[in-house]
Scaffold this motif. Structure first.
Motif, PDB file in Angstrom:
ATOM      1  N   THR A 260       0.903  -1.381   0.041  1.00 20.15           N
ATOM      2  CA  THR A 260      -0.044  -0.068  -0.078  1.00 20.15           C
ATOM      3  C   THR A 260       0.867   1.188  -0.083  1.00 20.15           C
ATOM      4  OG1 THR A 260      -0.299  -0.168   2.458  1.00 20.15           O
ATOM      5  CG2 THR A 260      -2.034  -1.284   1.113  1.00 20.15           C
ATOM      6  N   GLY A 261       0.290   2.373  -0.315  1.00 16.77           N
ATOM      7  CA  GLY A 261       1.149   3.590  -0.443  1.00 16.77           C
ATOM      8  C   GLY A 261       1.749   3.544  -1.714  1.00 16.77           C
ATOM      9  N   GLY A 313       1.580   5.629   2.630  1.00 18.46           N
ATOM     10  CA  GLY A 313       1.089   6.716   3.135  1.00 18.46           C
ATOM     11  C   GLY A 313      -0.250   7.214   2.153  1.00 18.46           C
ATOM     12  N   THR A 314      -0.985   8.214   2.530  1.00 16.45           N
ATOM     13  CA  THR A 314      -2.198   8.505   1.511  1.00 16.45           C
ATOM     14  C   THR A 314      -1.631   9.199   0.285  1.00 16.45           C
ATOM     15  OG1 THR A 314      -2.316  10.781   2.523  1.00 16.45           O
ATOM     16  CG2 THR A 314      -3.346   9.293   3.799  1.00 16.45           C
ATOM     17  N   ALA A 315      -2.688   9.335  -0.674  1.00 13.69           N
ATOM     18  CA  ALA A 315      -2.481   9.756  -1.977  1.00 13.69           C
ATOM     19  C   ALA A 315      -1.783  11.334  -1.762  1.00 13.69           C
ATOM     20  CB  ALA A 315      -3.653   9.761  -2.605  1.00 13.69           C
ATOM     21  N   ALA A 316      -2.596  11.992  -0.707  1.00 13.28           N
ATOM     22  CA  ALA A 316      -2.066  13.470  -0.424  1.00 13.28           C
ATOM     23  C   ALA A 316      -0.750  13.360  -0.005  1.00 13.28           C
ATOM     24  CB  ALA A 316      -2.900  13.980   0.548  1.00 13.28           C
ATOM     25  N   ILE A 318       1.671  11.005  -0.375  1.00 10.78           N
ATOM     26  CA  ILE A 318       2.484  10.744  -1.792  1.00 10.78           C
ATOM     27  C   ILE A 318       2.844  11.875  -2.741  1.00 10.78           C
ATOM     28  CG2 ILE A 318       3.047   9.478  -3.500  1.00 10.78           C
ATOM     29  CD1 ILE A 318       3.037   7.954  -0.994  1.00 10.78           C
ATOM     30  N   ALA A 319       1.699  12.805  -2.803  1.00 10.91           N
ATOM     31  CA  ALA A 319       1.728  13.949  -3.607  1.00 10.91           C
ATOM     32  C   ALA A 319       2.607  14.895  -2.921  1.00 10.91           C
ATOM     33  CB  ALA A 319       0.317  14.671  -4.015  1.00 10.91           C
ATOM     34  N   ASP A 320       2.660  15.233  -1.602  1.00 12.77           N
ATOM     35  CA  ASP A 320       3.411  16.113  -0.996  1.00 12.77           C
ATOM     36  C   ASP A 320       4.771  15.786  -1.053  1.00 12.77           C
ATOM     37  OD1 ASP A 320       1.375  17.805  -0.498  1.00 12.77           O
ATOM     38  OD2 ASP A 320       0.940  16.940   1.491  1.00 12.77           O
ATOM     39  N   ILE A 321       5.145  14.253  -0.930  1.00 10.92           N
ATOM     40  CA  ILE A 321       6.407  13.989  -0.959  1.00 10.92           C
ATOM     41  C   ILE A 321       7.123  14.140  -2.337  1.00 10.92           C
ATOM     42  CG2 ILE A 321       8.030  11.901  -0.585  1.00 10.92           C
ATOM     43  CD1 ILE A 321       5.988  10.820   1.641  1.00 10.92           C
ATOM     44  N   THR A 322       6.166  13.712  -3.330  1.00  7.96           N
ATOM     45  CA  THR A 322       7.028  13.904  -4.676  1.00  7.96           C
ATOM     46  C   THR A 322       7.037  15.121  -4.974  1.00  7.96           C
ATOM     47  OG1 THR A 322       4.718  13.478  -5.673  1.00  7.96           O
ATOM     48  CG2 THR A 322       6.250  11.480  -5.344  1.00  7.96           C
ATOM     49  N   ARG A 323       6.407  16.060  -4.721  1.00  2.00           N
ATOM     50  CA  ARG A 323       6.589  17.533  -5.030  1.00  2.00           C
ATOM     51  C   ARG A 323       7.904  18.052  -4.426  1.00  2.00           C
ATOM     52  NH1 ARG A 323       2.349  19.237  -2.769  1.00  2.00           N
ATOM     53  NH2 ARG A 323       0.979  18.707  -4.622  1.00  2.00           N
ATOM     54  N   TYR A 324       7.963  17.459  -3.083  1.00  3.10           N
ATOM     55  CA  TYR A 324       9.221  18.152  -2.188  1.00  3.10           C
ATOM     56  C   TYR A 324      10.396  17.513  -3.075  1.00  3.10           C
ATOM     57  CZ  TYR A 324      12.603  18.179   1.298  1.00  3.10           C
ATOM     58  OH  TYR A 324      13.839  18.214   2.256  1.00  3.10           O
ATOM     59  N   LEU A 325      10.493  16.413  -3.354  1.00  3.14           N
ATOM     60  CA  LEU A 325      11.611  15.727  -4.060  1.00  3.14           C
ATOM     61  C   LEU A 325      11.956  16.331  -5.235  1.00  3.14           C
ATOM     62  CD1 LEU A 325      11.045  11.981  -2.967  1.00  3.14           C
ATOM     63  CD2 LEU A 325      13.076  13.414  -2.209  1.00  3.14           C
ATOM     64  N   THR A 326      10.782  16.490  -5.961  1.00  2.00           N
ATOM     65  CA  THR A 326      11.018  17.131  -7.384  1.00  2.00           C
ATOM     66  C   THR A 326      11.519  18.648  -7.349  1.00  2.00           C
ATOM     67  OG1 THR A 326       9.131  15.900  -8.331  1.00  2.00           O
ATOM     68  CG2 THR A 326       9.781  17.897  -9.612  1.00  2.00           C
ATOM     69  N   ASP A 327      11.045  19.173  -6.302  1.00  2.00           N
ATOM     70  CA  ASP A 327      11.704  20.625  -5.893  1.00  2.00           C
ATOM     71  C   ASP A 327      13.172  20.501  -5.890  1.00  2.00           C
ATOM     72  OD1 ASP A 327       9.079  21.718  -6.804  1.00  2.00           O
ATOM     73  OD2 ASP A 327       8.519  21.873  -4.499  1.00  2.00           O
ATOM     74  N   ASN A 328      13.563  19.485  -5.396  1.00  2.00           N
ATOM     75  CA  ASN A 328      15.008  19.453  -4.887  1.00  2.00           C
ATOM     76  C   ASN A 328      15.922  18.553  -5.785  1.00  2.00           C
ATOM     77  OD1 ASN A 328      15.941  20.163  -1.926  1.00  2.00           O
ATOM     78  ND2 ASN A 328      13.588  19.541  -1.928  1.00  2.00           N
ATOM     79  N   GLY A 329      15.461  18.503  -7.344  1.00  2.00           N
ATOM     80  CA  GLY A 329      16.082  18.151  -8.218  1.00  2.00           C
ATOM     81  C   GLY A 329      15.880  16.843  -8.449  1.00  2.00           C
ATOM     82  N   GLY A 336       4.199   1.416  -9.001  1.00  2.00           N
ATOM     83  CA  GLY A 336       3.391   0.426  -8.593  1.00  2.00           C
ATOM     84  C   GLY A 336       3.034   1.042  -7.051  1.00  2.00           C
ATOM     85  N   GLY A 337       2.134   0.033  -6.333  1.00  2.00           N
ATOM     86  CA  GLY A 337       1.574   0.223  -5.167  1.00  2.00           C
ATOM     87  C   GLY A 337       0.152   0.953  -5.283  1.00  2.00           C
ATOM     88  N   THR A 338      -0.548   0.786  -4.057  1.00  2.00           N
ATOM     89  CA  THR A 338      -1.988   1.519  -4.070  1.00  2.00           C
ATOM     90  C   THR A 338      -1.966   2.299  -3.096  1.00  2.00           C
ATOM     91  OG1 THR A 338      -2.950  -0.688  -4.704  1.00  2.00           O
ATOM     92  CG2 THR A 338      -4.273   0.855  -3.875  1.00  2.00           C
ATOM     93  N   ALA A 339      -2.005   3.717  -3.209  1.00  2.00           N
ATOM     94  CA  ALA A 339      -2.019   4.817  -2.150  1.00  2.00           C
ATOM     95  C   ALA A 339      -3.187   4.632  -1.423  1.00  2.00           C
ATOM     96  CB  ALA A 339      -1.983   6.113  -3.030  1.00  2.00           C
ATOM     97  N   ASN A 340      -2.975   4.907  -0.117  1.00  2.00           N
ATOM     98  CA  ASN A 340      -4.344   4.991   0.595  1.00  2.00           C
ATOM     99  C   ASN A 340      -5.008   6.265   0.479  1.00  2.00           C
ATOM    100  OD1 ASN A 340      -3.356   2.704   2.146  1.00  2.00           O
ATOM    101  ND2 ASN A 340      -1.806   3.773   3.582  1.00  2.00           N
ATOM    102  N   GLU A 341      -6.379   6.083   0.947  1.00  2.00           N
ATOM    103  CA  GLU A 341      -7.085   7.130   0.945  1.00  2.00           C
ATOM    104  C   GLU A 341      -6.860   8.257   2.043  1.00  2.00           C
ATOM    105  OE1 GLU A 341      -8.789   8.106  -1.625  1.00  2.00           O
ATOM    106  OE2 GLU A 341      -8.565   6.117  -2.772  1.00  2.00           O
TER     107      GLU A 341
END
Length: 341
Positions: A260-261, A313-316, A318-329, A336-341
């Motif tokens: 999950t996640g 983690g939840t879909a939200a 995961i979105a926050d984490i990926t945004r943070y990582l993308t902002d850091n290059g 894969g995986g299934t994000a929690n609601e």
């Protein structure tokens, strides 16, 4: 220095016309090392033989230092070829000639004096590390030493361009590395432009500035080595990258883990490789990233790191984490995986 414009090479076969090279465009600047990679039958060898017109293109232009060889006179073609050296997979050495004589053969054919031949043979034998082997015969040499003889023979004519036709394919990994180190040294110290073909991604990884991916005669992708390793677009490119770096996990494993996640791949390049971003994610977002696979690939002009992680983690989240990582290059790919609601 090297320009191939819409190059096509066709052969007549029993079942009709075979197009080995199909509308290929390549441009290599002076002093660079470019690599063409593809699987067996992709048209690589035919393509590189079009550069010095060992294979004459069916159509298109081959421009070397501003001269279109497809339209050159026999004398212009001869002069241009003298500036193009070539090394092959199987060395092409005369078994009954010594190392000295194998290097000297093209020089004698070009009419150099005995003294000039001796000076050049000794000079380039020293560059490739074979000074002590000049009196030896090919059957007394290792595969790597034979390839060094072939390289010295090509260098003895003092070319501006060196073409490499699968020059390391018959060698073991350690010897391959030594030959690639030699090619890098030749490029850096002598300023010789190199165009090589290979089916080995580690060759591309070690020495190439720019890469072309060939499939069934067509150029399916091309980019700088750094961009190709971090942002491959074509499935064939991704397959090649998977041979040297853990860029993904088997679908069966992801399904088996029933995660999950999200399972994501993080690709680090440049400054981002030195940042403790996984630790930052754990503390900033209160998650515990589980590293499933990781590796670092050292390229000629930089380092690329890949980490496959599971984040629960939840879909939200995961979105926050990926945004943070993308902002850091960091480049993010969801595997894969299934994000929690």
């Amino acid at each position: 220095m090297i320009q191939l414009q819409s190059v096509v090479k066709q052969f007549e076969a029993k079942n009709g016309t075979v197009t080995a090279v199909d509308q290929v465009d390549i441009q290599v600047k002076k002093g660079e090392i470019h690599g063409v990679i593809g699987y067996s039958g992709a048209g690589k060898s035919t393509l590189i033989r079009c550069v010095n017109l060992l294979e004459r293109p069916t159509s298109g232009k081959v421009i070397i230092n501003g001269v279109d060889l497809t339209k050159a006179s026999p004398e212009q073609l001869r002069q241009s070829r003298q500036k193009i050296g070539m090394i092959f997979q199987h060395f092409n050495l005369l078994k009954t000639a010594t190392v000295y004589d194998n290097i000297a053969i093209p020089l004698k054919l070009l009419g150099y004096s005995k003294q000039e031949v001796e000076e050049k043979v000794k000079k380039y034998a020293e560059i490739v590390g074979l000074t002590e082997k000049l009196a030896s015969y090919p059957n007394q040499l290792s595969g790597g030493q034979k390839q060094r003889v072939a390289i010295a023979r090509s260098l003895s004519q003092e070319p501006e361009i060196l073409l490499s036709d699968e020059a390391t394919s018959a060698l073991d990994p350690e010897t391959t590395d030594s030959i690639l180190d030699l090619l890098l040294e030749i490029n850096e110290k002598l300023g010789i432009t190199i165009l090589l073909i290979t089916h080995e991604m580690n060759v591309i990884q070690k020495i190439c500035d720019y890469v072309y991916v060939l499939e069934k005669g067509k150029l399916v992708e091309h980019n700088t080595a750094i961009e190709l390793f971090t942002k491959p677009q074509h499935p064939t490119t991704r397959k090649f990258l998977n041979t040297i770096s853990q860029r993904s996990l088997p679908d069966s494993l992801i399904e088996q883990l029933n995660l999950t996640g999200a399972v994501i791949r993080l690709t680090f390049v440049g400054e981002s490789t030195g940042k403790p971003l996984i630790a930052d994610v754990a503390s900033r977002f209160h998650v515990q990233p589980n590293i499933l696979a990781a590796n670092i690939v050292e390229l000629k002009n930089g380092i690329v790191g890949n980490i496959v992680v599971h984040i629960n983690g939840t879909a939200a989240d995961i979105a926050d984490i990926t945004r943070y990582l993308t902002d850091n290059g960091v480049q993010i790919d969801v595997l894969g995986g299934t994000a929690n609601e």
